[in-house]
Design a protein around this motif. Sequence first.
Motif, PDB file in Angstrom:
ATOM      1  N   ASP A 142       7.497  10.478  -0.915  1.00 24.70           N
ATOM      2  CA  ASP A 142       8.757  11.001  -1.448  1.00 24.70           C
ATOM      3  C   ASP A 142       9.925  10.061  -1.173  1.00 24.70           C
ATOM      4  O   ASP A 142      10.850   9.941  -1.984  1.00 24.70           O
ATOM      5  CB  ASP A 142       9.041  12.401  -0.900  1.00 24.70           C
ATOM      6  N   GLU A 143       9.891   9.360  -0.043  1.00 23.05           N
ATOM      7  CA  GLU A 143      10.988   8.445   0.272  1.00 23.05           C
ATOM      8  C   GLU A 143      10.950   7.211  -0.623  1.00 23.05           C
ATOM      9  O   GLU A 143      12.005   6.728  -1.064  1.00 23.05           O
ATOM     10  CB  GLU A 143      10.937   8.066   1.744  1.00 23.05           C
ATOM     11  N   LEU A 144       9.761   6.701  -0.913  1.00 26.28           N
ATOM     12  CA  LEU A 144       9.662   5.572  -1.841  1.00 26.28           C
ATOM     13  C   LEU A 144      10.159   5.980  -3.227  1.00 26.28           C
ATOM     14  O   LEU A 144      10.844   5.195  -3.904  1.00 26.28           O
ATOM     15  CB  LEU A 144       8.221   5.079  -1.932  1.00 26.28           C
ATOM     16  N   ASP A 145       9.838   7.196  -3.636  1.00 23.30           N
ATOM     17  CA  ASP A 145      10.322   7.689  -4.933  1.00 23.30           C
ATOM     18  C   ASP A 145      11.847   7.768  -4.954  1.00 23.30           C
ATOM     19  O   ASP A 145      12.486   7.445  -5.963  1.00 23.30           O
ATOM     20  CB  ASP A 145       9.726   9.065  -5.238  1.00 23.30           C
ATOM     21  N   GLU A 146      12.429   8.204  -3.832  1.00 18.35           N
ATOM     22  CA  GLU A 146      13.884   8.317  -3.759  1.00 18.35           C
ATOM     23  C   GLU A 146      14.549   6.939  -3.786  1.00 18.35           C
ATOM     24  O   GLU A 146      15.579   6.745  -4.437  1.00 18.35           O
ATOM     25  CB  GLU A 146      14.283   9.073  -2.499  1.00 18.35           C
ATOM     26  N   VAL A 147      13.962   5.967  -3.106  1.00 20.57           N
ATOM     27  CA  VAL A 147      14.508   4.611  -3.141  1.00 20.57           C
ATOM     28  C   VAL A 147      14.424   4.042  -4.553  1.00 20.57           C
ATOM     29  O   VAL A 147      15.378   3.427  -5.047  1.00 20.57           O
ATOM     30  CB  VAL A 147      13.776   3.683  -2.150  1.00 20.57           C
ATOM     31  N   ALA A 148      13.296   4.272  -5.225  1.00 23.07           N
ATOM     32  CA  ALA A 148      13.148   3.806  -6.603  1.00 23.07           C
ATOM     33  C   ALA A 148      14.213   4.421  -7.503  1.00 23.07           C
ATOM     34  O   ALA A 148      14.790   3.746  -8.366  1.00 23.07           O
ATOM     35  CB  ALA A 148      11.748   4.135  -7.115  1.00 23.07           C
ATOM     36  N   ARG A 149      14.477   5.708  -7.295  1.00 23.09           N
ATOM     37  CA  ARG A 149      15.512   6.383  -8.095  1.00 23.09           C
ATOM     38  C   ARG A 149      16.878   5.748  -7.854  1.00 23.09           C
ATOM     39  O   ARG A 149      17.634   5.486  -8.795  1.00 23.09           O
ATOM     40  CB  ARG A 149      15.549   7.874  -7.740  1.00 23.09           C
ATOM     41  N   LYS A 150      17.191   5.481  -6.587  1.00 17.69           N
ATOM     42  CA  LYS A 150      18.486   4.892  -6.268  1.00 17.69           C
ATOM     43  C   LYS A 150      18.617   3.470  -6.794  1.00 17.69           C
ATOM     44  O   LYS A 150      19.719   3.024  -7.132  1.00 17.69           O
ATOM     45  CB  LYS A 150      18.699   4.904  -4.751  1.00 17.69           C
ATOM     46  N   MET A 151      17.490   2.773  -6.866  1.00 16.41           N
ATOM     47  CA  MET A 151      17.512   1.397  -7.376  1.00 16.41           C
ATOM     48  C   MET A 151      17.395   1.354  -8.896  1.00 16.41           C
ATOM     49  O   MET A 151      17.495   0.291  -9.507  1.00 16.41           O
ATOM     50  CB  MET A 151      16.375   0.586  -6.747  1.00 16.41           C
ATOM     51  N   GLU A 152      17.147   2.517  -9.494  1.00 16.61           N
ATOM     52  CA  GLU A 152      16.984   2.651 -10.948  1.00 16.61           C
ATOM     53  C   GLU A 152      15.841   1.764 -11.446  1.00 16.61           C
ATOM     54  O   GLU A 152      15.976   1.022 -12.422  1.00 16.61           O
ATOM     55  CB  GLU A 152      18.289   2.324 -11.677  1.00 16.61           C
ATOM     56  N   ILE A 153      14.702   1.862 -10.723  1.00 15.91           N
ATOM     57  CA  ILE A 153      13.490   1.170 -11.142  1.00 15.91           C
ATOM     58  C   ILE A 153      12.392   2.202 -11.354  1.00 15.91           C
ATOM     59  O   ILE A 153      12.456   3.318 -10.822  1.00 15.91           O
ATOM     60  CB  ILE A 153      13.040   0.108 -10.112  1.00 15.91           C
ATOM     61  N   GLU A 154      11.397   1.841 -12.121  1.00 15.21           N
ATOM     62  CA  GLU A 154      10.356   2.791 -12.492  1.00 15.21           C
ATOM     63  C   GLU A 154       9.472   3.179 -11.321  1.00 15.21           C
ATOM     64  O   GLU A 154       9.063   4.336 -11.181  1.00 15.21           O
ATOM     65  CB  GLU A 154       9.490   2.193 -13.605  1.00 15.21           C
ATOM     66  N   ASP A 155       9.177   2.236 -10.454  1.00 13.77           N
ATOM     67  CA  ASP A 155       8.221   2.495  -9.387  1.00 13.77           C
ATOM     68  C   ASP A 155       8.512   1.570  -8.206  1.00 13.77           C
ATOM     69  O   ASP A 155       9.078   0.490  -8.372  1.00 13.77           O
ATOM     70  CB  ASP A 155       6.791   2.256  -9.902  1.00 13.77           C
ATOM     71  N   LEU A 156       8.136   2.019  -7.016  1.00 12.65           N
ATOM     72  CA  LEU A 156       8.207   1.195  -5.812  1.00 12.65           C
ATOM     73  C   LEU A 156       6.927   1.437  -5.028  1.00 12.65           C
ATOM     74  O   LEU A 156       6.726   2.511  -4.463  1.00 12.65           O
ATOM     75  CB  LEU A 156       9.428   1.565  -4.969  1.00 12.65           C
ATOM     76  N   LYS A 157       6.046   0.465  -5.036  1.00 14.86           N
ATOM     77  CA  LYS A 157       4.756   0.613  -4.375  1.00 14.86           C
ATOM     78  C   LYS A 157       4.845   0.172  -2.919  1.00 14.86           C
ATOM     79  O   LYS A 157       5.510  -0.814  -2.593  1.00 14.86           O
ATOM     80  CB  LYS A 157       3.689  -0.204  -5.114  1.00 14.86           C
ATOM     81  N   SER A 158       4.149   0.901  -2.068  1.00 16.30           N
ATOM     82  CA  SER A 158       4.176   0.581  -0.641  1.00 16.30           C
ATOM     83  C   SER A 158       3.648  -0.819  -0.370  1.00 16.30           C
ATOM     84  O   SER A 158       4.102  -1.495   0.563  1.00 16.30           O
ATOM     85  CB  SER A 158       3.372   1.608   0.150  1.00 16.30           C
ATOM     86  N   ASN A 171       8.871  -7.961  -8.929  1.00 20.03           N
ATOM     87  CA  ASN A 171       8.163  -7.107  -9.879  1.00 20.03           C
ATOM     88  C   ASN A 171       9.062  -6.626 -11.016  1.00 20.03           C
ATOM     89  O   ASN A 171       8.576  -5.959 -11.938  1.00 20.03           O
ATOM     90  CB  ASN A 171       7.580  -5.893  -9.139  1.00 20.03           C
ATOM     91  N   TYR A 172      10.336  -6.955 -10.949  1.00 23.48           N
ATOM     92  CA  TYR A 172      11.286  -6.602 -12.001  1.00 23.48           C
ATOM     93  C   TYR A 172      12.135  -7.828 -12.326  1.00 23.48           C
ATOM     94  O   TYR A 172      13.339  -7.872 -12.018  1.00 23.48           O
ATOM     95  CB  TYR A 172      12.162  -5.424 -11.564  1.00 23.48           C
ATOM     96  N   PRO A 173      11.529  -8.851 -12.930  1.00 27.17           N
ATOM     97  CA  PRO A 173      12.237 -10.122 -13.159  1.00 27.17           C
ATOM     98  C   PRO A 173      13.445 -10.000 -14.088  1.00 27.17           C
ATOM     99  O   PRO A 173      14.304 -10.894 -14.088  1.00 27.17           O
ATOM    100  CB  PRO A 173      11.155 -11.017 -13.770  1.00 27.17           C
ATOM    101  N   ASP A 174      13.527  -8.920 -14.847  1.00 27.31           N
ATOM    102  CA  ASP A 174      14.653  -8.749 -15.761  1.00 27.31           C
ATOM    103  C   ASP A 174      15.870  -8.114 -15.092  1.00 27.31           C
ATOM    104  O   ASP A 174      16.927  -7.987 -15.722  1.00 27.31           O
ATOM    105  CB  ASP A 174      14.239  -7.888 -16.963  1.00 27.31           C
TER     106      ASP A 174
END
Length: 205
Positions: A88-104, A155-158
């Motif tokens: 859940d914390e990785l999901d929250e960080v991804a949301r704050k960074m406005e990225i689709e996913d953040l894998k451990s 993982n998000y070069p753009d």
Amino acid sequence: MTDQPALIPEEFRIAPKFKVDGKVEGVFRTASPDDFQTTAAENLELTFEGVPGDRHAGFTRKSGGREPWYERGTEMCNERQVSILAVDELDEVARKMEIEDLKSEWIGGNILISAIANLTRVPPRTRLVFEGGTVIRVDGDNAPCRFAGAAIAANYPDREGLDLLFPKVARGLRGLVGFVEKPGVIKPGETVTAHIPEQWIYPRT
């Protein structure tokens, strides 16, 4: 006789110890000590040195920027053998960074856990007892850094600036570091029980 400060017991609001169960969603390790990012594994073997062959394995480690009280490179006890993250914390960080996913794996995680709320805020001295018998002792939270942010950015070069954004938004959500108190093997699907110790705030006098 040296004067001792007066004890003020009423200021110590002690929260009693308790236990909470979670689940191991995945385990990960590095391919070599030179790697930062990890890859998924069927199981994770832990010894008193941590994960054999992992970047952070060893009884001791060299101090760095996290330990300004030592000269950089000083040999010290390795309390950062294992990195533990929460779904859940990785999901929250991804949301704050406005990225689709953040894998451990991108940020060097070894164990991914679900169902333990506010995992990063679990206090030091907590024991994580795994169903198979392995025990990890929590040293504390893992402060987010630009190095991990750069791994995410790759993982998000753009997207620009993700390396700097990660340390800003991931504080309190980056998971835990700990050391192996009882060796063993951890597998995905296992129950993990967090044994939370008594807690109190030490007041200023």
